[in-house]
Design a protein around this motif. Structure first.
Motif, short mmCIF file in Angstrom:
data_model
loop_
_atom_site.label_atom_id
_atom_site.label_comp_id
_atom_site.label_asym_id
_atom_site.label_seq_id
_atom_site.Cartn_x
_atom_site.Cartn_y
_atom_site.Cartn_z
N LEU A 123 17.41 -27.02 4.16
CA LEU A 123 16.54 -28.18 4.37
C LEU A 123 17.13 -29.13 5.39
O LEU A 123 18.35 -29.13 5.66
CB LEU A 123 16.34 -28.93 3.05
N GLN A 130 15.42 -34.26 3.39
CA GLN A 130 15.05 -33.52 2.19
C GLN A 130 16.29 -33.17 1.36
O GLN A 130 16.25 -33.16 0.13
CB GLN A 130 14.29 -32.25 2.57
N ASN A 152 6.88 -35.58 -3.04
CA ASN A 152 7.05 -35.33 -1.61
C ASN A 152 6.23 -34.15 -1.13
O ASN A 152 6.47 -33.62 -0.04
CB ASN A 152 8.54 -35.10 -1.29
N VAL A 201 6.02 -31.04 -2.13
CA VAL A 201 6.85 -29.85 -1.94
C VAL A 201 6.64 -28.94 -3.14
O VAL A 201 6.72 -29.39 -4.29
CB VAL A 201 8.35 -30.21 -1.80
N ASP A 244 7.05 -26.65 2.11
CA ASP A 244 6.13 -27.79 2.29
C ASP A 244 4.70 -27.33 2.04
O ASP A 244 4.22 -26.37 2.65
CB ASP A 244 6.28 -28.34 3.71
#
Length: 768
Positions: A199, A203, A221, A223, A250
């Motif tokens: 990442l 992140q 977020n 994710v 993502d």
């Protein structure tokens, strides 16, 4: 806002329907793609995790093969067996550099360190290992992660354990990301230490900061992630079970294709909606066009316009409805023409009626045209209907209409006002032309009228006048023409032309009719009293109450002017009530003053039709304490003859109640001796026409003498009215008359003036 247009409502329905279908489809597809993207994302993470596991296994196999190469090396085994540390270290370094290992540890079967690059206390316990090769594991050493594999060293028996390991760092994580298409993070959930990750820095920091609440932080977020243990069952090999591998991606990036698909579908839906709207507009216009046409036609029909045909050339229901509308239009137009004809024409003769004639005169006057109006009246036509029947009368009216149409030129309009009245309207006619027409009409109408072999003789009277000189409105023209026709009838001539002032009497009657109700309500009428005297000795016996009316605008209004009008307008009953009440009040006052007079009150023909007359007069006399015998009720001979049976019945009831009954103006009506015999009367009043010249007229003396003798034979008292000179009084004395009254003794006087006259007259009588 309420939508009234059918086309707009239809368009709205179509558009709403298309929008609803597209919206439902969009929602369904949106939900399907969203769910599919979630499932796809989940599957991709699972695939990434499996690929990672397979890659790790491959690497472990490579590591194990490398370890086995080392442990099968004769020199390496000999060094371990002889405990030659330098040789062992040299072999480990050379082999490690050759295969790229980051960790090498050699231990005795008991776990004692023989040689190592890292402390063996940091490695998993080997006391539980068997002779079988050890599967590759992830372990943490000095906050680093290594993938290790441990193999036995045999010569031929187990003489040692050799452990080789590769470091797991960010480069390893990035390499795994490239192979698995998912970000990989090695994380300690308790301490928040990120050992290795693919990442970015932000992140990485997010995971380290939110390690205690990792799932919520990842969701916040946007994710998607899978979290698994280092070794699946590392608790058996490692006391730190909070070491995790996080596979993440993502969501926006992973679902970008689905978002693109959704946006494309929205675009398609918008385009489809626009196309549906255009199609709905065209369809609604096509469907509503016949309805609009029929609506416009219905509005025209409602406004009375039946000229334009309703034609929609279609084979469907709208075409059938159009045909029905057209049939209705034609039917209504025909009925409208019939109604208009009936409205403007007399059904009996087919001639224009009063409505049509008035409209023609109004148009002529408004257009400043000049002309003449001739009104014809059929004399005594009511008698023709009564004697020969309605059928004969109707046929004669048709014959008159036909003869009038034949007698006039095209410039004249012939109309039937109703009943016995016809009218001719000549536009742009001069005086010589109308005089010529009058001559033609007199000649044509004087010929006999034959119907069913029977000749009928009809008399006509005409009145004519010019417009707009004589009047500037239709009603005044027709009314004045009627006045002229009546004048022609009175003068017994065929035609009379209108001259100014002829309708003054009519206007006065109209004013009297308008003023009479308020005069009665406001008691602006007066009673005058004329004395009635004994013919033989001249003593005052009583009075006759006579009604008088003096109006500020009309001046003095005579009873013979307003009494007939009161009968026609229905005011006569109210008038009679007032006269009786006022006259009886005055009689009561005189009786209280000691003047024992009788009172005569006049009744009209309509009073005799009043069912409550007897009760009213009786109650009025009783309330004032008056004797019915002191009250005489006078009715004219003509009033009795209006309805003899009803008059005889009512007069009988009055006489039975105690009132005296007098027949006024006897000799001027149509009462026969047979009727006189039946009348419940007490007095006969001789009309003044027989009294005025009685002193010089032998004929009048004969009539009066015979009447007095007849009355006395019938036990009736005679009263002579209209005495204006002493000679007439003396003759009446000789003829045996009972009672007299007239201007010779006194005019009708108001109550106060009558009292003065009475006192003065009584003094003169007493002195004489």
């Amino acid at each position: 806002m309420k939508i009234k247009s059918f086309r707009s409502r239809l368009l709205l329905v179509f558009t709403a329907l298309a929008s609803a279908v597209l919206l439902f489809a969009l929602i369904a597809i949106w939900l399907a793609t969203s769910q599919q993207s979630e499932r796809t994302l989940e599957r991709e993470l699972e695939v990434s995790e499996r690929v990672f596991a397979e890659l790790v296994d491959v690497r472990a196999q490579q590591l194990q093969q490398a370890a086995e190469v080392l442990t099968t090396d004769f020199g390496f085994r000999e060094a371990i067996a002889s405990s030659d540390e330098d040789t062992i270290i040299s072999a480990l370094v050379n082999h490690g550099q050759r295969i790229g290992t980051d960790l090498i540890v050699v231990q005795s079967p008991k776990g004692e360190e023989i040689a190592a690059t890292h402390s063996p206390q940091l490695l998993p316990s080997l006391s539980l290992l068997t002779d079988a090769p050890v599967k590759a594991q992830f372990v943490t050493v000095n906050e680093e992660i290594f993938q290790i594999v441990t193999v036995p060293v045999r010569a031929p028996n187990l003489i040692a354990w050799a452990t080789l390991g590769f470091a797991v760092d960010d480069d390893f994580a990035v390499l795994m990301r490239q192979l698995t298409h998912a970000d990989i993070t090695f994380l300690n959930l308790t301490t928040g230490v990120v050992y290795a990750t693919s990442l970015a820095t932000e992140q990485r920091q997010m995971m380290a900061t939110n390690s205690n609440n990792l799932q919520q932080a990842l969701a916040a977020n946007n994710v998607a992630a899978h979290v698994s243990l280092f070794n699946g069952d590392s608790a058996a090999l490692n006391t730190e079970s909070n070491l995790m591998i996080v596979f993440s991606t993502d969501k926006l990036e992973a679902t970008q294709e689905f978002l693109t698909l959704q946006r494309q579908y929205i675009g398609i839906a918008v385009a489809t909606l626009i196309f549906a709207g255009l199609l709905a507009t065209v369809t609604a216009r096509k469907i509503s066009q016949p309805i609009t046409t029929l609506t416009d036609a219905a509005k025209k029909l409602g406004a009375g316009d039946y000229r334009e045909a309703v034609t929609i050339q279609r084979a469907d229901e709208f075409g059938a409805l159009s045909d029905a509308f057209e049939g209705m239009r034609q039917g209504i137009a025909e009925r409208e023409q019939q109604i208009m004809f009936q409205l403007e024409h007399d059904l009996l003769t087919g001639l224009p009626n009063r409505v049509s004639i008035r409209a023609s005169l109004k148009r002529a006057i408004e257009s400043s045209e000049s002309g003449y109006v001739v009104l014809l009246n059929v004399a005594r036509f009511g008698e023709v209907n009564d004697r020969f029947g309605q059928q004969v009368g109707d046929e004669l009216l048709r014959m008159i209409a036909h003869r009038l149409r034949d007698a006039v030129t095209a410039n004249w309009i012939v109309g039937h006002l109703g009943g016995d009245e016809f009218v001719l309207v000549g536009r742009q006619q001069s005086e010589p032309q109308v005089n010529s027409l009058i001559t033609v009409l007199k000649s044509e109408l004087s010929s006999p009228w034959w119907y069913e072999e029977t000749s009928y003789l009809l008399d006509f009277h005409a009145g004519y006048l010019a417009y707009p000189h004589a009047a500037d409105d239709a009603d005044s023209l027709l009314r004045r023409a009627q006045l002229c026709a009546r004048q022609a009838k009175r003068e017994n001539v065929f035609a009379v032309v209108y001259s100014q002032g002829m309708d003054e009497q009519y206007l006065r009657r109209l004013q009297i009719v308008q003023a009479l109700p308020s005069a009665v309500r406001e008691q602006r009428l007066q009673l005058h009293f004329q004395p009635k005297l004994s013919c033989q000795n001249g003593q005052v016996l009583g009075v006759e109450a006579l009604l008088r009316w003096r109006d500020e605008q009309l001046g003095v209004v005579r009873p013979d002017e307003f009494i007939p009008l009161a009968e026609q307008t229905g005011e006569i009953q109210r008038l009679t009530r007032w006269v009786c009440g006022a006259a009886l009040d005055q009689l009561q006052l005189w009786h209280e003053q000691g003047l024992q007079l009788s009172l005569a009150i006049n009744l009209s023909a309509l009073d005799l039709q009043w069912h409550e007359l007897v009760a009213f007069v009786t109650d009025a006399a009783k309330q004032r304490g008056l004797s019915a015998a002191s009250i005489t009720l006078e009715v004219t001979e003509s009033a009795v003859m209006v309805d003899p049976e009803q008059a005889i019945l009512r007069l009988g009831e009055l006489r039975q109640a105690g009132f005296k009954i007098a027949i006024d103006d006897y000799g001027t009506g149509y009462a026969s001796l047979a009727q006189l015999k039946r009348l419940p009367a007490d007095e006969l009043k001789l009309d003044r026409s027989f009294i005025q010249n009685i002193a010089s007229s032998t004929a009048d003396q004969t009539i009066v003498r015979s009447t007095i003798l007849l009355a006395h034979e019938l036990e009736l008292t005679t009263v002579a009215e209209g005495i204006e000179e002493d000679s007439a009084w003396q003759v009446l004395k000789q003829l045996g008359c009972d009672t007299v009254q007239g201007f010779y003794f006194s005019r009708p006087l108001a109550a106060a003036q009558f009292e003065q006259w009475l006192h003065r007259y009584q003094r003169e009588i007493n002195h004489a």
